[in-house]
Design a protein around this motif. Structure first.
Motif: not given
Length: 136
Positions: A96, A99, A102, A105, A108-109
């Motif tokens: 994390l 990236g 943030r 990311v 998407r997670f």
């Protein structure tokens, strides 16, 4: 002349990537209730690995600070520094941090979580919020 690497995961040589071997060694150590010698680790790993290969992987993991080493007779026994959940969380946090976006990311997670994992995450975040209400 043939390619010595196994590019499709199950090639002729049966060789595994270093990361795969390290993961297997760590899994064996996490499953153990006590530190293991290289021979004990070898016995817990699938396939036909050489004893020296296991020694090399244990040494590399030790050098990376992921294992502690205890003298046992003429050799050593190894144990993980962190439990599996902690190690996974450290890796996730590290990824994390790398990236550049943030929010993207994390978004998407979360969007790719199963319904059960999403509910678990909501519950855990709720527990964190409750803990912060008392001045934390």
């Amino acid at each position: 002349m043939g390619d010595r690497r196994s590019g499709d995961g199950g090639g002729v040589t049966g060789r595994r990537a270093r990361g795969e071997l390290e993961s297997g060694v760590l899994a064996a150590l996490w499953a153990a209730k006590e530190p293991l010698t290289a021979r004990q680790v070898l016995e817990r790993l699938p396939g036909d690995l050489a004893y020296t290969t296991v020694l090399t992987i244990l040494s590399r993991l030790y050098d990376k600070g992921m294992l502690v080493r205890h003298s046992v007779g003429r050799g050593n026994a190894y144990a993980p520094v962190r439990d599996e959940a902690t190690e996974t969380a450290v890796r996730m946090h590290s990824l994390l941090e790398r990236g550049s976006d943030r929010e993207a990311v994390l978004s998407r997670f979360v969007s790719e979580l199963s319904r059960e994992d999403e509910q678990l995450l909501h519950r855990l975040l709720g527990e964190q919020d409750t803990g912060r209400d008392d001045g934390q």
